[in-house]
Write a protein that holds these residues in place. Structure first.
Motif, PDB file in Angstrom:
ATOM      1  N   LYS B 198      13.000  -0.246   4.200  1.00 58.67           N
ATOM      2  CA  LYS B 198      13.276  -0.480   2.774  1.00 58.67           C
ATOM      3  C   LYS B 198      14.400  -1.501   2.593  1.00 58.67           C
ATOM      4  N   THR B 199      15.516  -1.280   3.265  1.00 60.66           N
ATOM      5  CA  THR B 199      16.658  -2.173   3.043  1.00 60.66           C
ATOM      6  C   THR B 199      16.357  -3.579   3.560  1.00 60.66           C
ATOM      7  N   ILE B 200      15.584  -3.673   4.640  1.00 63.20           N
ATOM      8  CA  ILE B 200      15.283  -4.996   5.188  1.00 63.20           C
ATOM      9  C   ILE B 200      14.308  -5.737   4.283  1.00 63.20           C
ATOM     10  N   GLU B 201      13.326  -5.027   3.757  1.00 61.78           N
ATOM     11  CA  GLU B 201      12.380  -5.702   2.871  1.00 61.78           C
ATOM     12  C   GLU B 201      13.024  -6.114   1.561  1.00 61.78           C
ATOM     13  N   GLU B 202      13.989  -5.320   1.109  1.00 59.11           N
ATOM     14  CA  GLU B 202      14.641  -5.660  -0.159  1.00 59.11           C
ATOM     15  C   GLU B 202      15.674  -6.763  -0.019  1.00 59.11           C
ATOM     16  N   ASN B 203      16.345  -6.806   1.141  1.00 55.91           N
ATOM     17  CA  ASN B 203      17.482  -7.715   1.262  1.00 55.91           C
ATOM     18  C   ASN B 203      17.314  -8.851   2.261  1.00 55.91           C
ATOM     19  N   GLU B 205      17.367 -11.000   5.673  1.00 56.61           N
ATOM     20  CA  GLU B 205      18.357 -11.036   6.759  1.00 56.61           C
ATOM     21  C   GLU B 205      19.757 -10.647   6.308  1.00 56.61           C
ATOM     22  N   GLN B 206      19.993 -10.722   4.996  1.00 55.51           N
ATOM     23  CA  GLN B 206      21.322 -10.379   4.474  1.00 55.51           C
ATOM     24  C   GLN B 206      21.635  -8.891   4.595  1.00 55.51           C
ATOM     25  N   TRP B 207      20.612  -8.093   4.898  1.00 57.17           N
ATOM     26  CA  TRP B 207      20.847  -6.647   4.915  1.00 57.17           C
ATOM     27  C   TRP B 207      21.970  -6.261   5.870  1.00 57.17           C
ATOM     28  N   ALA B 208      22.123  -7.026   6.954  1.00 61.64           N
ATOM     29  CA  ALA B 208      23.098  -6.640   7.980  1.00 61.64           C
ATOM     30  C   ALA B 208      24.484  -7.203   7.702  1.00 61.64           C
ATOM     31  N   LEU B 209      24.724  -7.679   6.491  1.00 61.40           N
ATOM     32  CA  LEU B 209      26.018  -8.307   6.205  1.00 61.40           C
ATOM     33  C   LEU B 209      26.937  -7.446   5.355  1.00 61.40           C
ATOM     34  N   ALA B 210      26.380  -6.610   4.511  1.00 62.69           N
ATOM     35  CA  ALA B 210      27.224  -5.876   3.556  1.00 62.69           C
ATOM     36  C   ALA B 210      27.080  -4.367   3.747  1.00 62.69           C
ATOM     37  N   ILE B 215      22.173  -0.046   6.136  1.00 65.53           N
ATOM     38  CA  ILE B 215      21.803   1.357   6.270  1.00 65.53           C
ATOM     39  C   ILE B 215      21.568   1.650   7.750  1.00 65.53           C
ATOM     40  N   CYS B 216      22.283   2.671   8.252  1.00 66.80           N
ATOM     41  CA  CYS B 216      22.199   2.928   9.688  1.00 66.80           C
ATOM     42  C   CYS B 216      21.941   4.393   9.957  1.00 66.80           C
ATOM     43  N   ASN B 217      21.812   4.751  11.224  1.00 62.64           N
ATOM     44  CA  ASN B 217      21.510   6.140  11.574  1.00 62.64           C
ATOM     45  C   ASN B 217      22.447   6.669  12.636  1.00 62.64           C
ATOM     46  N   GLY B 218      23.455   5.892  12.992  1.00 61.01           N
ATOM     47  CA  GLY B 218      24.323   6.252  14.107  1.00 61.01           C
ATOM     48  C   GLY B 218      25.532   7.053  13.666  1.00 61.01           C
ATOM     49  N   PRO B 219      26.470   7.237  14.591  1.00 58.73           N
ATOM     50  CA  PRO B 219      27.640   8.068  14.313  1.00 58.73           C
ATOM     51  C   PRO B 219      28.545   7.514  13.202  1.00 58.73           C
ATOM     52  N   TYR B 220      28.579   6.197  13.070  1.00 57.59           N
ATOM     53  CA  TYR B 220      29.465   5.612  12.062  1.00 57.59           C
ATOM     54  C   TYR B 220      28.675   4.740  11.108  1.00 57.59           C
TER      55      TYR B 220
END
Lengths: 305, 551
Positions: B198-203, B205-210, B215-220
């Motif tokens: 969802k976040t990648i389709e909406e945003n 390549e910019q998704w990984a900037l802000a 949106i992640c699934n890890g510890p932090y």
């Protein structure tokens, strides 16, 4: 005056165009490319990347596309910092450099003019020698030495200031000193020699002979004449200082624009090289126009035509 | 009055410029971190949040799990994302997003069961389908990921549609081409992390900037990224193992200068630094803060096997034997690097996991100090056989290295001296990094420095790069038998057989002397004595999520 400004502006646009064109073609002459790394991407990946950014087209076509987009104010995407626009990179980093740079300009100008004048008025005395000595050092010592020494003494030994970032007001001190030292020393020396020149002029003696006080003569006649070369120097100096310094930003970990001038080239991030170069060219040209106008204000005898 | 106007004009000019710049979406990094400075932490974790300041590298180019190929980027990613498995302190894969896996008899089908109630950092459920999406995205040419080849062990890679199926929300089935003993380890690799469609389709390549879209699934999870200043992570309340986490926040200070990070470490503004200035190594080597760990990588020399005089095997072997590796390691490297007598470095296991690949294979070049005189004599003999006795008639050759850092130049100068023993005058040439890569890749050189770091813990990552036409085959080397063996290794499902073939492949590399290894890399990092439970993987990724402070 207006006619002059219009003429200068047209010239400015032409200058920027030439700079942009030269940079574009020089950039492609340099060997290497944006997608090279120690681990070579596969041929398919490389082709996909080149197609994505239009790098698979002939350079002249790329040039045409770039210039057309630039006219619409689009500086394109960064090739290395995936997802970022060049304009985003420039305008999020610029304010940081401007904040430090403008402080450095004010410090350099204020201290430089005052120190230079004091030195001139005390010519040959101890005070003059001290100022000349330190301003010579300020010019001779490269900024990475200044940064490292400041960091070592103020940051590590005395632990007075943080050694990285811009998180507190005190963290501005080191970068501002490092940035201001060279221009300040330069202005001080320039001011000193111009002041000495002016002080020896006939009109200064005449002014004193007519009963003008020393201070008045100094401010009314000497300073105004002596400051002209400093104004000339200020134009490019402000443009360079406000866009940040690679060395200062790298050593003191400051998120300014200066480092991008260098890193974009080593990374072959073509749109970012173009963006930063054109931006600096624009700033330089603008500053020179402004300086010319300030000239006129300082010395009405100067004819801008 | 006029003089005032001059000053005013100047001030105006300055302030106008300041105003201009300040208006455009200013990034202000005045985050109220009074008392957050790592050094001020004194245990009392219950009252004060535990904010850990560390340095692992400069501003990353990307922290998109698919696009990243940098070690520091990987460290940032493994804190925000988690794969099916993750590596523990000893580098052993442990169930992470998956709670278990079933491997079929033939080793070709992996059926992972995901933990119950997995969530993305935005609170939405994470399903097996997310892995299907992420892995296929990584190999999509549109994504143009450097590490897309990491998926080649999965069926359907060639066709661009991986044989990865979500049998239901919690079951993921993966079909492999051949038995891949290191597959579980691969699932712990950052590129194998799930990403949210969802976040990648909406945003884009910019998704990984802000922070809002990362949106992640890890510890932090990321809560702030100020370019070239810092990235701030906070514990992810949706993470399944939330209670095991250490620091409340981790602040990655993005420094690009080694003296800057060293200075910040000494003043305890950061508690971890991934680097140390080379000239400080001697002074710090014995301090408890100093950590040295073998890294899966080899510093070596590439010969251009297509160009004379290095198309002659005898010359290549002579040049390799004439290198005094101990001198380079002790006088130049100074960091405890191991002199290399082979190409696959120490630290990789063999078919029998209790033994190392290197132990089983042994060294091809005797790198003990005592052996150097013999090596040199043999090198001279080889030169004579090649028709260049005492270097007579030897053509002019040039050694190419990159200018970044002093080390490569110092090594180049040392090599120049050593090869003088063969009566050969080698000239040195240096190029800036990017141009250097280009020259080396295109084979426009005679001898050049080179280096390789493992992608995963299996010797094949050092061997498949030398097949004919590989993008990393800087030596322009081609050997049909070698190509055949590597193809066999990739198809083989028998462990014993695989390793036997890989040893055979390495035998050919040295029978042909197609490269000259110099040393195995080490990873050096500094850890403040107060900081505990930080560890590093064999690939150099740093794990801070379980860190704690000593009282």
């Amino acid at each position: 005056m207006l006619k002059y400004i219009v003429k200068r502006l047209i010239l400015a646009v032409v200058t920027i165009y030439i700079v942009a064109t030269l940079t574009f073609f020089l950039m492609y002459l340099v060997p290497g490319g944006p997608f090279l790394s120690e681990k070579a991407p596969s041929a398919a990946t490389l082709a996909a990347l080149e197609a994505k950014y239009g790098l698979d087209q002939p350079v002249t076509v790329q040039y045409k596309n770039y210039m057309l987009r630039l006219l619409q104010g689009d500086m394109g995407p960064s090739l290395k910092q995936r997802g970022k626009e060049v304009s985003d990179i420039i305008f999020t980093r610029l304010p940081v450099s401007v904040k430090i740079g403008s402080l450095a300009v004010v410090v350099a100008l204020a201290c430089g003019v005052v120190l230079g004048s004091i030195a001139a008025l005390n010519r040959g005395k101890a005070l003059d020698n001290i100022i000349v000595f330190f301003s010579t050092c300020g010019i001779a010592i490269p900024s990475f030495v200044v940064c490292t020494v400041l960091m070592f003494i103020l940051g590590e030994k005395l632990r007075l200031l943080p050694t990285f970032g811009l998180n507190t007001p005190s963290s501005y001190i080191m970068p501002v000193i490092a940035l201001a030292l060279y221009p300040m020393s330069y202005i001080a020396r320039l001011m000193r020699s111009c002041m000495l020149d002016v002080l020896g002029q006939d009109y200064m003696r005449t002014a004193r002979a007519k009963g003008l006080s020393q201070t008045k003569a100094l401010f009314k006649h000497a300073l105004r004449n002596a400051i002209l070369p400093v104004v000339t120097y200020l134009g490019p100096m402000i443009a360079y200082t406000l866009t940040g310094s690679f060395v200062v930003e790298t050593i003191l970990t400051i998120p300014g624009l200066g480092a991008s001038f260098v890193t974009s080239i080593t990374a072959r991030d073509y749109p970012l090289i173009m963006g930063t170069t054109i931006f600096l060219a624009f700033l330089l040209v603008t500053m020179n126009v402004v300086v010319d106008i300030v000239y006129k204000l300082v010395d009405p005898r100067i004819n801008l035509q | 009055m006029k003089k005032l106007s001059i000053l005013l004009a100047l001030l105006l000019l300055v302030s106008v410029l300041v105003g201009c710049g300040g208006g455009n979406g200013t990034v202000d990094n005045n985050n109220n971190n009074a008392g957050n400075q790592g050094g001020n932490q004194t245990g009392g974790q219950t009252q004060e949040p535990f904010v850990l300041n560390v340095h692992v590298g400069p501003n990353p180019d990307t922290i998109d799990p698919a696009l990243n190929s940098a070690v520091d980027g990987a460290t940032l990613i493994i804190h925000a994302f988690e794969g099916l498995y993750s590596l523990d302190k000893d580098g052993v894969p442990q169930p992470a997003q998956a709670e278990k896996v079933e491997i079929s008899e033939d080793g070709l089908t992996y059926t992972f069961t995901l933990r119950e109630g997995l969530k993305w950092s935005d609170g939405t459920p994470l399903t097996a389908e997310d892995f299907v999406y992420a892995w296929n995205r990584a190999i999509d040419p549109e994504t143009a990921a450097d590490y897309e080849y990491m998926f080649e062990s999965i069926q359907g890679y060639e066709e661009g549609k991986l044989a990865v199926t979500a049998l239901d929300d919690r079951t993921l089935e993966v079909k492999l081409v051949a038995r891949t003993p290191y597959f579980l380890e691969l699932t712990a690799f950052p590129t194998f992390s799930p990403v949210q469609k969802k976040t990648i389709e909406e945003n884009g390549e910019q998704w990984a900037l802000a922070p809002e879209t990362y949106i992640c699934n890890g510890p932090y999870k990321m809560i702030e990224w100020v370019d070239s200043s810092h990235i701030l992570y906070e514990k992810n309340e949706h993470y399944w193992n939330y209670d095991a986490l250490g620091p409340d926040q981790i602040k990655f200070i993005l420094m690009s200068d080694v003296n800057a990070s060293f200075s910040a470490f000494k003043t305890e503004q950061i508690l971890f630094s991934d680097d140390i200035p080379t000239e400080e190594i001697d002074a710090w080597r014995d301090k408890p803060e100093f950590n040295l760990q073998g890294q899966l990588g080899t510093y070596y020399i590439s010969f251009n096997t297509k160009k004379p005089p290095f198309d002659n095997k005898l010359v290549r072997e002579a040049f390799s034997l004439a290198i005094d590796r101990n001198y380079i390691v002790e006088q130049i490297g100074k960091a405890g690097q191991q002199p290399a007598g082979a190409f696959v470095p120490t630290g990789l296991s063999d078919a029998d996991p209790t033994k190392e690949f290197r132990e089983v294979g042994g060294d091809y070049i005797n790198v003990s100090k005592e052996a150097y005189a013999d090596n040199l004599a043999r090198a001279k003999e080889l030169m004579k056989q090649a028709g260049y006795e005492n270097g007579k008639g030897f053509p002019a050759v040039e050694y190419l290295y990159n200018v970044e850092g002093d080390g490569h130049r110092l090594i180049a100068e040392a090599l120049q001296q050593m090869w003088k023993e063969l009566g050969v005058e080698v000239s040195l040439a240096s190029q800036e990094w990017n141009a250097f890569l280009n020259t080396r890749k295109n084979g426009d050189y005679q001898i050049a420095r080179n280096g390789w770091l493992a992608d995963y813990n299996d010797p094949i990552t050092f061997l498949d790069m030398w097949i004919t036409g590989s993008g990393n085959n800087d030596a322009q080397w081609s050997n049909p038998e070698y190509d055949r063996i590597i193809a066999q290794v990739k198809q083989s499902s028998d462990q014993e057989e695989r390793y036997r073939l890989m040893h055979k492949a390495e035998d050919i590399i040295f029978a042909e002397s197609m490269l000259a290894p110099i040393y195995y890399y080490v990873d050096i990092y500094l850890v403040n004595q107060k900081l505990q439970n930080v560890y590093s993987s064999p690939l150099g990724y740093k794990y801070f999520m379980y860190a704690s402070l000593a009282e």
